[in-house]
Design a protein around this motif. Structure first.
Motif, PDB file in Angstrom:
ATOM      1  N   CYS A 404       5.246  -3.412  -1.970  1.00 46.29           N
ATOM      2  CA  CYS A 404       4.978  -4.888  -1.185  1.00 46.29           C
ATOM      3  C   CYS A 404       3.649  -5.034  -0.823  1.00 46.29           C
ATOM      4  CB  CYS A 404       5.992  -4.895  -0.028  1.00 46.29           C
ATOM      5  SG  CYS A 404       7.822  -4.614  -0.459  1.00 46.29           S
ATOM      6  N   PRO A 405       2.817  -5.326  -1.844  1.00 43.69           N
ATOM      7  CA  PRO A 405       1.383  -5.300  -1.489  1.00 43.69           C
ATOM      8  C   PRO A 405       0.884  -6.326  -0.304  1.00 43.69           C
ATOM      9  CG  PRO A 405       2.021  -6.432  -3.545  1.00 43.69           C
ATOM     10  CD  PRO A 405       2.931  -5.850  -3.158  1.00 43.69           C
ATOM     11  N   ASN A 406       1.746  -7.271   0.111  1.00 41.76           N
ATOM     12  CA  ASN A 406       1.295  -8.356   1.099  1.00 41.76           C
ATOM     13  C   ASN A 406       1.642  -7.897   2.508  1.00 41.76           C
ATOM     14  OD1 ASN A 406       0.413  -9.943  -1.018  1.00 41.76           O
ATOM     15  ND2 ASN A 406       2.404 -11.001  -1.082  1.00 41.76           N
ATOM     16  N   ASP A 407       2.315  -6.654   2.597  1.00 48.38           N
ATOM     17  CA  ASP A 407       2.849  -6.085   3.904  1.00 48.38           C
ATOM     18  C   ASP A 407       1.887  -5.101   4.087  1.00 48.38           C
ATOM     19  OD1 ASP A 407       5.161  -7.713   3.243  1.00 48.38           O
ATOM     20  OD2 ASP A 407       6.556  -6.140   3.709  1.00 48.38           O
ATOM     21  N   ILE A 408       1.711  -4.974   5.577  1.00 51.28           N
ATOM     22  CA  ILE A 408       0.931  -4.108   6.366  1.00 51.28           C
ATOM     23  C   ILE A 408       1.283  -2.580   5.817  1.00 51.28           C
ATOM     24  CG2 ILE A 408       0.309  -2.669   8.542  1.00 51.28           C
ATOM     25  CD1 ILE A 408       0.755  -5.368  10.055  1.00 51.28           C
ATOM     26  N   GLU A 409       2.540  -2.261   5.739  1.00 47.31           N
ATOM     27  CA  GLU A 409       3.079  -1.039   5.038  1.00 47.31           C
ATOM     28  C   GLU A 409       3.591  -1.232   3.636  1.00 47.31           C
ATOM     29  OE1 GLU A 409       5.693   3.196   5.535  1.00 47.31           O
ATOM     30  OE2 GLU A 409       4.840   2.034   7.368  1.00 47.31           O
ATOM     31  N   SER A 410       2.876  -1.214   2.461  1.00 47.56           N
ATOM     32  CA  SER A 410       3.098  -1.656   1.388  1.00 47.56           C
ATOM     33  C   SER A 410       4.368  -0.982   0.558  1.00 47.56           C
ATOM     34  CB  SER A 410       2.292  -1.779   0.212  1.00 47.56           C
ATOM     35  OG  SER A 410       1.726  -0.370   0.132  1.00 47.56           O
ATOM     36  N   GLU A 411       4.745   0.339   1.119  1.00 49.10           N
ATOM     37  CA  GLU A 411       5.754   1.216   0.452  1.00 49.10           C
ATOM     38  C   GLU A 411       6.916   0.866   1.301  1.00 49.10           C
ATOM     39  OE1 GLU A 411       4.198   5.167  -1.371  1.00 49.10           O
ATOM     40  OE2 GLU A 411       3.588   5.109   0.762  1.00 49.10           O
ATOM     41  N   LYS A 412       8.184   0.438   0.566  1.00 48.18           N
ATOM     42  CA  LYS A 412       9.417   0.169   1.030  1.00 48.18           C
ATOM     43  C   LYS A 412      10.426   0.796   0.750  1.00 48.18           C
ATOM     44  CE  LYS A 412       7.448  -3.135   3.966  1.00 48.18           C
ATOM     45  NZ  LYS A 412       7.253  -3.068   5.641  1.00 48.18           N
TER      46      LYS A 412
END
Length: 482
Positions: A404-412
């Motif tokens: 998830c490149p738009n989130d602060i933590e991209s790995e979900k």
């Protein structure tokens, strides 16, 4: 590989108007006018415990839950229970005896000599029962074999996952991109073959690499090498036995006996055999009607669902603290796969209900606020630990890694059971930060699983037994290969 195709003799299809049982007169908790053959809804088929069919008519296509806005799935880890199977050899002995019971039930109604307090079985149900016979092809030779319906269910699930994740499940098999394992029995091997056929086409298993069975057993069924307190699970003082001796079940036996025309109550074993035959036959043939389901009214199936929920709660669930330790190595395998940017992209293991439930227990899900006990049945009518929902035939657990490149933590990571999201309270609508997942389950990554997985025993000696067993198997293999 031979896949068994059971046949339900005399399963006719009726097209008459559905009887709405909820409008019947309720006596002792059930509707005496209920007719199974004429009920086209049959809500009770959703509650056949671990023998519930995965594709009951009410199951919706839920692929939308796998789609996360502005995120891309990059990895998946699957844990799959085998599809619908035949009974165990020891069960077949009891189920064969239903032919004699069938004749007695028909005689009760034909002579009209019963002292029924409620209406008799309806004529369509009696007609089904009259035409029923035990399938002589089902013998001990086919102990717990996968059925044709079981094969088709698993294959369909594989196709659904391939459709949901085309960037992960490519059309062509690549040994570096995919990892498969299964246990060493017919129903799991056949289910594995059905799954890879659904992904890659006919006879795909012939060119797919699978690790040796000894390695698979160590990872998928380590609890087989740990002492189990059977007395606590099914012994005379267990919650399971207490429930079978409860007023709820005693009343059910009396009511079923009267419904079938018997002046004296049937034996518990006879009632349970009718229930077993009902749930097996409906799992084998989804569109047909098992006459043995007509022996019960809808509400009685909820009473009969609970014993297995109880048994599995203590065998594989939150009823014993040790159960959360057994699959330590497997949880590590899951975390290692999701945390590694390298191949494979997809991992899929085919296993059993006990293993699947132990995994869910290890992850801390479906844990009720009140322990399951014989006397808590009525208070837990809306319980989380319900095998009909979490561990039917062909049940499957999925852990999907997203970018998830738009989130602060991209790995979900998002977890699913039977294609429905698991809503952890420490995640955002089921979508978890990868760092939170690692922190949550670090108790498994910070220990030596070989010493941790058997709790309450001499851990080193148990694992030594395991190693000796593997060494013995290897020695036998070398001997026969000379």
């Amino acid at each position: 590989m031979y896949i068994f195709q059971p046949f339900i003799a005399g399963c006719l299809v009726f097209t008459l108007t559905t009887v709405v049982f909820v409008n019947g007169h309720s006596v002792d908790g059930y509707c005496h006018e209920y007719c199974y053959s004429l009920d086209h809804i049959r809500p009770q088929t959703d509650y056949f415990s671990s023998k519930t069919s995965y594709f009951v008519s009410k199951r919706q296509y839920v692929g939308k839950h796998f789609i996360i806005p502005n995120c891309s799935p990059v990895k998946i880890w699957l844990y799959i229970r085998h599809g619908a199977r035949l009974p165990k050899a020891k069960e077949m002995k009891h189920l064969r005896q239903l032919e004699k019971l069938r004749d007695e039930i028909l005689a009760n109604h034909e002579k009209n000599n019963s002292t029924l307090a409620f209406s008799e079985m309806c004529r369509p149900d009696l007609k089904l029962l009259k035409e029923w016979n035990w399938d002589r092809n089902i013998t001990e030779k086919y102990d717990e074999f996968l059925t044709e319906q079981g094969w088709n269910d698993i294959k369909t699930i594989a196709k659904r996952y391939k459709q949901l994740f085309p960037n992960i499940f490519e059309d062509t098999y690549d040994e570096e991109k995919f990892s498969f394992r299964y246990t060493d029995v017919h129903r799991t091997e056949a289910s594995y073959r059905a799954f890879v056929e659904g992904l890659f086409g006919l006879d795909a298993h012939e060119y797919i690499h699978v690790p040796p069975h000894q390695e698979n057993i160590k990872l998928l069924k380590p609890y087989k090498f740990c002492p189990t307190d059977e007395e606590e699970i099914t012994g005379k003082d267990s919650e399971y036995r207490k429930y079978l001796k409860s007023k709820t079940i005693s009343q059910l036996v009396m009511d079923v006996s009267k419904r079938l025309g018997f002046e004296c109550p049937l034996k518990m074993r006879q009632v349970l055999s009718m229930y077993d035959m009902c749930v097996y036959e409906q799992a084998w043939n989804l569109s047909d009607s098992s006459p043995w389901c007509a022996a019960f009214t809808p509400s009685q199936f909820y009473d009969l669902e609970y014993p297995e929920d109880l048994r599995k709660y203590y065998e594989s669930g939150h009823g014993r603290e040790a159960n959360s330790r057994f699959l330590c190595a497997l949880v590590n395998d899951l975390l290692a796969h999701l945390g590694n940017d390298d191949q494979p992209k997809a991992v899929a293991y085919v296993t059993h209900s006990s293993s699947l439930l132990l995994l869910l227990t290890s992850l801390g899900v479906f844990n009720d606020s009140e322990p399951l006990r014989a006397d808590s049945y009525h208070r837990l009518s809306d319980r989380k630990w319900r095998l009909s929902k979490i561990a039917p035939f062909a049940s499957n657990f999925a852990a999907v890694k997203y970018d998830c490149p738009n989130d602060i933590e991209s790995e979900k990571v998002k977890f699913f059971i039977n294609e429905e999201p698991i809503d952890f309270e420490w995640c955002d609508a089921g979508l978890c930060d990868w760092s939170a997942v690692k922190e949550r389950y670090k108790k498994y990554t910070e220990v030596n699983c070989d010493e941790y997985f058997c709790s309450g025993t001499s851990k080193s000696s148990v694992f030594s037994i395991f190693l000796i067993t593997l060494a013995t198997l290897a020695a036998i293999s070398l001997l026969f290969n000379k």
